[in-house]
Design an enzyme around this catalytic site. Structure first.
Site, PDB file in Angstrom:
ATOM      1  N   LYS A 190      39.047  36.825  42.930  1.00  0.00           N
ATOM      2  CA  LYS A 190      39.862  37.381  44.014  1.00  0.00           C
ATOM      3  C   LYS A 190      39.006  38.355  44.811  1.00  0.00           C
ATOM      4  CE  LYS A 190      43.712  37.122  46.161  1.00  0.00           C
ATOM      5  NZ  LYS A 190      44.097  35.844  46.771  1.00  0.00           N
ATOM      6  N   SER A 386      46.351  31.417  48.628  1.00  0.00           N
ATOM      7  CA  SER A 386      46.991  32.603  48.073  1.00  0.00           C
ATOM      8  C   SER A 386      48.487  32.563  48.366  1.00  0.00           C
ATOM      9  CB  SER A 386      46.326  33.866  48.623  1.00  0.00           C
ATOM     10  OG  SER A 386      46.472  34.929  47.709  1.00  0.00           O
TER      11      SER A 386
END
Length: 587
Positions: A190, A386
């Site tokens: 991430k 996402s």
């Protein structure tokens, strides 16, 4: 004093006169926009496609479209109308062929892919496609490579050196300002937070970018190889060694079919359709070639509906707009089609890098409920990453382009500590009273305590657990498996198919056909949601926002994307985010 009042009076009179003039000019613009009709197409015409602006998913209902006034010049067209117009031109006897005029293709790879496939389908009619450019970016050349003939200006520029992905790191700037980005995240990959805490890519991020950029490039090279009948090894050699530096090089390696000036290409087009060189070429711009079937409403009346719900842009709360997803407005659209008995299936068109994890979860819930009563098919555009993947994962089926950017299943939060900026740089201090130990949790004038950081990390961990659980349920996988391909890692559509994040590769038309099949519909009508604002309801906000956006775009040019990144920081600082770290820009 008398002179002062004279000047004041003159100023007031001038303002009144100017306002009256502008009022009538504005009325004229509105009347012109409201009464404008599609361009009539003469026989033996050519459809001209010039794409020199970012392509939105839908053509905006803009009262100032096509009017060069106060910085508007918004003669733009959305992907929906581009695809529809190419499809219509395929069977229009007045259209002899398509002219791809010099374009920059400022949108993502999947958008370009959709248009490219539409052109390939158009050629099945036996009609021609001719491309010309003074400058060929790699994205425009990818589109143009399907043309029957590709021409480059003899003095032009041809870019063919491979792909690169660059990230802007802001840690050095934050350090100079005395601002610390306090990061709470889940996911090794991430990397959305990296620009605020690092000065270069982490090893994990470099690994994933190398992987998905390589996947995008493989697809790019393979398709050009097929279209131009040039071996992939040759194309890679040309790119790796930058063998095309001048127009003659592009011709030498058969990337183009000729070096021609614009007037020469126009003469060639006249020859193709049998027009004398001294006569004008009859052509219609793709922006004007739209909504030609006046009786289309009559043809489709009484048919069952397939709803196409557009989810485009960053995800946040509220209503959003054509370029941003508002959870309130999108949720309302899903509820509306769910309760509409005439709507038999739903296509959710997702083109989003994500955003607020809360807003994403709110939309996800509505997708789950809609799926219980009618088929829901997701069509992925340039990005469905996402939060964009979060709102997609509950669908019956997910269809992505091979070069869609997706995945990035992860959560993060950023809380700035601006103590040094306030105290050391500005000389500002704070003091106060609170009733509870955590009453000022999130205060940016001081660093987080270890206990506060633990609280926030627990919240983010819970958000990630809910995200992976939603994906596991929607994709019929175990949560352990989802975690193994999650951790914020980014995938292309091709890669996502192999690991089970999507069901098949295809475009929005494939998604619509899939929805129709699942709902057992042979004849149907497409209806679009959320409803776009009309001329008068958009007038106030449209005027100010469009003027501002166009002025900034003109001033910053290619650097506009950096402005957007910095602007998005405001929303990142508020709530936990399920967001892609960056945009993938291919020259």
């Amino acid at each position: 004093m008398k002179q002062f009042f004279k000047f004041v009076l003159a100023t007031i009179v001038g303002l009144i006169i100017t306002s009256v003039i502008l009022f009538f000019v504005l009325i004229g613009i509105i009347v012109s926009a409201a009464t404008s009709k599609p361009a009539s197409v003469a026989s033996n015409s050519i459809l001209t496609i010039t794409i020199d602006h970012p392509i939105s998913e839908r053509t905006p209902k803009n009262p100032f479209a096509g009017i060069n006034f106060w910085g508007f010049n918004n003669k733009s067209i959305g992907l929906d109308d581009i695809l529809e117009n190419i499809k219509r031109a395929k069977t229009d006897n007045n259209i002899r062929g398509i002219f791809l005029n010099q374009s920059y293709m400022l949108s993502g790879q999947a958008t370009t892919e959709e248009i490219r496939k539409a052109l390939i389908d158009f050629k099945k009619s036996g009609k021609f496609v001719v491309a010309y450019g003074e400058i060929y970016t790699q994205s425009f050349y990818y589109l143009a490579s399907v043309a029957d003939k590709v021409y480059l200006n003899p003095k032009g520029i041809f870019d063919f050196g491979g792909f690169d992905s660059q990230i802007t790191f802001l840690k050095g700037t934050l350090d100079k300002l005395g601002v610390e980005a306090q990061i709470i995240k889940v996911g090794t990959y991430k990397s959305a937070v990296e620009p605020f805490v690092l000065t270069k890519m982490s090893d994990a991020n470099r690994e994933q970018v190398t992987s998905y950029l390589g996947s995008l490039y493989d697809y790019f090279i393979n398709n050009i190889s097929i279209s131009r009948n040039i071996p992939t090894d040759t194309l890679r050699d040309v790119a790796n060694n930058l063998r095309v530096q001048y127009p003659e090089d592009a011709l030498k390696y058969r990337l183009v079919d000729g070096l021609k000036y614009k007037d020469e290409v126009l003469d060639l087009l006249k020859d193709r359709i049998g027009v004398q060189h001294k006569k004008d070429l009859s052509s219609v711009d793709i922006e004007d070639y739209t909504k030609g079937d006046d009786d289309r409403a009559d043809k489709t009346s009484g048919l069952q509906n397939i709803a196409v719900i557009y989810a485009s842009g960053d995800i946040g709360g509220g209503d959003g707009d054509d370029n941003a997803i508002g959870s309130e407005k999108l949720s309302a659209a899903l509820r509306k089609v769910r309760m509409d008995d005439k709507v038999k299936a739903v296509v959710l068109r997702v083109n989003s890098p994500g955003g607020s994890s809360l807003a994403s979860a709110v939309i996800w819930r509505e997708v789950v409920l809609t799926k219980k009563v009618k088929p829901v098919i997701v069509s992925m555009g340039d990005y469905a990453a996402s939060g964009g993947y979060y709102i997609s994962c509950a669908a019956d089926s997910i269809i992505a382009e091979p070069n869609t950017i997706t995945g990035s299943i992860g959560i993060f939060a950023i809380l700035p500590n601006m103590q040094k900026l306030f105290n050391d740089k500005l000389g500002v201090t704070f003091d106060g009273v609170k009733t509870g130990k955590f009453s000022d949790l999130g205060n940016i004038s001081r660093p987080l305590t270890p206990e506060e950081r633990t609280i926030l990390q627990t919240q983010v961990n819970r958000g990630y657990d809910e995200f992976t659980q939603a994906v596991a349920e929607g994709r019929h996988k175990t949560q352990v498996y989802v975690n193994s391909i999650g951790q914020g890692r980014v995938w292309t559509g091709t890669q996502a198919l192999k690991i089970g994040l999507v069901d098949r590769l295809g475009n929005i038309n494939d998604a619509i056909e899939s929805a129709a099949k699942k709902a057992n519909l042979k004849d149907y009508k497409l209806v679009s949601y959320p409803e776009q604002k009309g001329i008068f309801s958009k007038l106030g906000s449209s005027m100010s926002e469009d003027v501002k956006a166009n002025m900034i775009k003109k001033e910053l040019g290619e650097n506009y994307s950096y402005y957007e990144q910095i602007k998005s920081l405001q929303s990142m600082m508020r709530t936990p985010q399920a967001r892609l770290a960056y945009q993938v820009n291919i020259k």
